[in-house]
Design a protein around this motif. Structure first.
Motif, short mmCIF file in Angstrom:
data_model
loop_
_atom_site.label_atom_id
_atom_site.label_comp_id
_atom_site.label_asym_id
_atom_site.label_seq_id
_atom_site.Cartn_x
_atom_site.Cartn_y
_atom_site.Cartn_z
N ARG A 193 53.17 20.11 -34.07
CA ARG A 193 51.75 20.33 -34.39
C ARG A 193 51.61 21.48 -35.38
N PRO A 194 52.01 21.26 -36.63
CA PRO A 194 51.93 22.36 -37.61
C PRO A 194 50.52 22.92 -37.75
N ASP A 195 49.50 22.07 -37.51
CA ASP A 195 48.13 22.58 -37.62
C ASP A 195 47.87 23.66 -36.58
N LEU A 196 48.39 23.44 -35.36
CA LEU A 196 48.19 24.43 -34.30
C LEU A 196 49.11 25.63 -34.49
N ALA A 197 50.33 25.40 -35.01
CA ALA A 197 51.23 26.52 -35.29
C ALA A 197 50.56 27.47 -36.28
N ALA A 198 49.94 26.91 -37.32
CA ALA A 198 49.26 27.75 -38.32
C ALA A 198 48.14 28.56 -37.65
N GLU A 199 47.50 27.93 -36.68
CA GLU A 199 46.40 28.60 -35.94
C GLU A 199 46.92 29.83 -35.20
N LEU A 200 48.17 29.77 -34.73
CA LEU A 200 48.76 30.87 -33.93
C LEU A 200 49.10 32.09 -34.79
N THR A 201 49.08 31.94 -36.10
CA THR A 201 49.38 33.10 -36.96
C THR A 201 48.10 33.84 -37.33
N LYS A 202 46.96 33.33 -36.86
CA LYS A 202 45.68 34.02 -37.13
C LYS A 202 45.39 35.03 -36.02
N THR A 203 44.38 35.83 -36.21
CA THR A 203 44.08 36.92 -35.28
C THR A 203 43.29 36.42 -34.05
N ARG A 255 38.06 25.21 -30.49
CA ARG A 255 38.84 24.17 -29.81
C ARG A 255 40.29 24.21 -30.26
N GLN A 256 40.48 24.43 -31.56
CA GLN A 256 41.85 24.52 -32.10
C GLN A 256 42.62 25.69 -31.49
N GLN A 257 41.94 26.80 -31.34
CA GLN A 257 42.61 27.97 -30.75
C GLN A 257 43.01 27.69 -29.30
N ARG A 258 42.11 27.06 -28.57
CA ARG A 258 42.44 26.73 -27.17
C ARG A 258 43.62 25.75 -27.11
N GLU A 259 43.63 24.79 -28.01
CA GLU A 259 44.74 23.83 -28.04
C GLU A 259 46.05 24.52 -28.41
N ALA A 260 45.96 25.48 -29.31
CA ALA A 260 47.18 26.20 -29.74
C ALA A 260 47.76 27.00 -28.57
#
Ligand SMILES: [Fe+2]
Length: 358
Positions: A193-203, A255-260
């Protein structure tokens, strides 16, 4: 040491190929991460403990010089290197046969820990010797930390460079230790899930559990995953992110952050990725927080209070630890004199090393 990474061609996200990337399925088969003390090493520890207690060495400020070891000291340098720059963890086993008292066990643990780093405070009370035990507190209370309850703890990291646990007593049932390489979790997140991985690099905002310094906000803002030089550095505490949601000034999670967040816990708990360890009395586990996620299954204590599960805990700052992003010592934690993450250190609070929880 090889510290290689490449960028995924489709997403541009880094994928790591180094010693920090391991799969539990491989290590469960060949437990070279268990360091069983030889008879000679046990005697070295026993003598060092007797010597330190006789000299009334303070467990707060104890250094390597206060806990001199012979051949085991040389071995600890190698184990320390493996924790800080290799696979990120070790289990030291075999102290239970010495019949040490609680004071002697605490001294042995603190002394061995001193060979890896300097003990820092684990909470607002200035405890450098922590106690992981069921204190009868309610986990739904915003200031209760998971280690004070018998609840399941999801995969997370602690503060400081290294977290060490020593098993004094086991639970009647449960309380299994689970760890996973956060670098492997990251690689798998990029793959699935590269979309969620990218989300994990945010604050994200993390609560400080009510243990902030005067003038400090009750939460800190940092990325859960961030590449620094040639390695991944993870600070992942889902409970702290979720509890921060109740604080004023914290934006609701998307929602994306919760999924990540859920994805990290799911990948870390995967049968192939995670590594389970059953602690025996006397076992010492040391983990590098920046590269290892840890979790624990729920447990049930014996009814007698003096038989409850009891682990001692150390947080260690390691001057020879891996390079870290600045936010580790500016936003997340303070900085020790040697420039390392300083745990939860409030100004004016005296450091202490109590033998029992208070
Ligand atoms: Fe923890």
């Amino acid at each position: 040491m090889s510290t290689e990474f490449a960028c995924d061609q489709e997403t541009g996200l880094p994928v790591f190929q180094n010693e920090q990337c391991w799969y539990g399925r491989d290590l469960q088969q060949s437990p070279e991460w268990v360091y069983e003390l030889s008879g000679r090493e046990q005697l070295e520890v026993r003598d060092a403990v007797a010597n330190a207690i006789e000299r009334n060495v303070d467990l707060v400020s104890m250094t390597t010089a206060d806990f001199a070891l012979g051949s085991f000291g040389v071995r600890l340098v190698e184990i320390g290197r493996e924790i800080k720059h290799g696979r990120g963890f070790a289990l030291i086993r075999g102290l239970n046969t010495l019949g040490l008292t609680l004071q002697e066990q605490a001294c042995a643990f603190r002394g061995i820990g001193a060979h890896f780093g300097e003990a820092v405070s684990q909470n607002a009370k200035g405890h450098v010797l922590g106690h992981v035990a069921n204190l009868g507190l309610d986990y739904s209370d915003p200031t209760t930390r998971g280690y004070q309850t018998p609840a399941e703890l999801r995969f997370h990291t602690d503060a400081a460079d290294i977290v060490g646990l020593m098993c004094i007593q086991r639970a009647r049932s449960g309380g299994l230790s689970r760890i996973a390489s956060s670098t492997t979790v990251w690689n798998e997140a990029v793959r699935h899930r590269p979309d969620l991985a990218a989300e994990l690099t945010k604050t994200y905002c993390f609560t400080r559990w009510g243990e902030e310094r005067p003038g400090q906000r009750p939460f800190f803002q940092i990325p859960p995953f961030r590449q620094h030089r040639e390695r991944m550095v993870a600070v992942f505490i889902a409970g702290a992110i979720e509890k921060a949601q109740a604080l004023p000034g914290v934006a609701p999670l998307t929602r994306q952050q919760r999924e990540a967040i859920a994805l990290v816990n799911e990948l870390a708990g995967d049968d192939e990725i995670r590594l389970d360890m059953e602690f025996r009395p006397g076992d010492m586990q040391f983990l590098l927080n920046h590269g290892i996620l840890h979790a624990r299954t729920a447990y049930e204590d014996f009814p007698e209070p003096d038989k409850r599960r009891h682990l001692l805990r150390l947080w260690l700052a390691c001057p020879d630890g891996p390079a870290l992003p600045d936010y580790m010592t500016t936003e997340f934690q303070g900085r020790t004199a040697s420039g390392r993450p300083d745990g939860i250190h409030l100004p004016g609070v005296e450091l202490k090393a109590n033998l029992f929880p208070d």
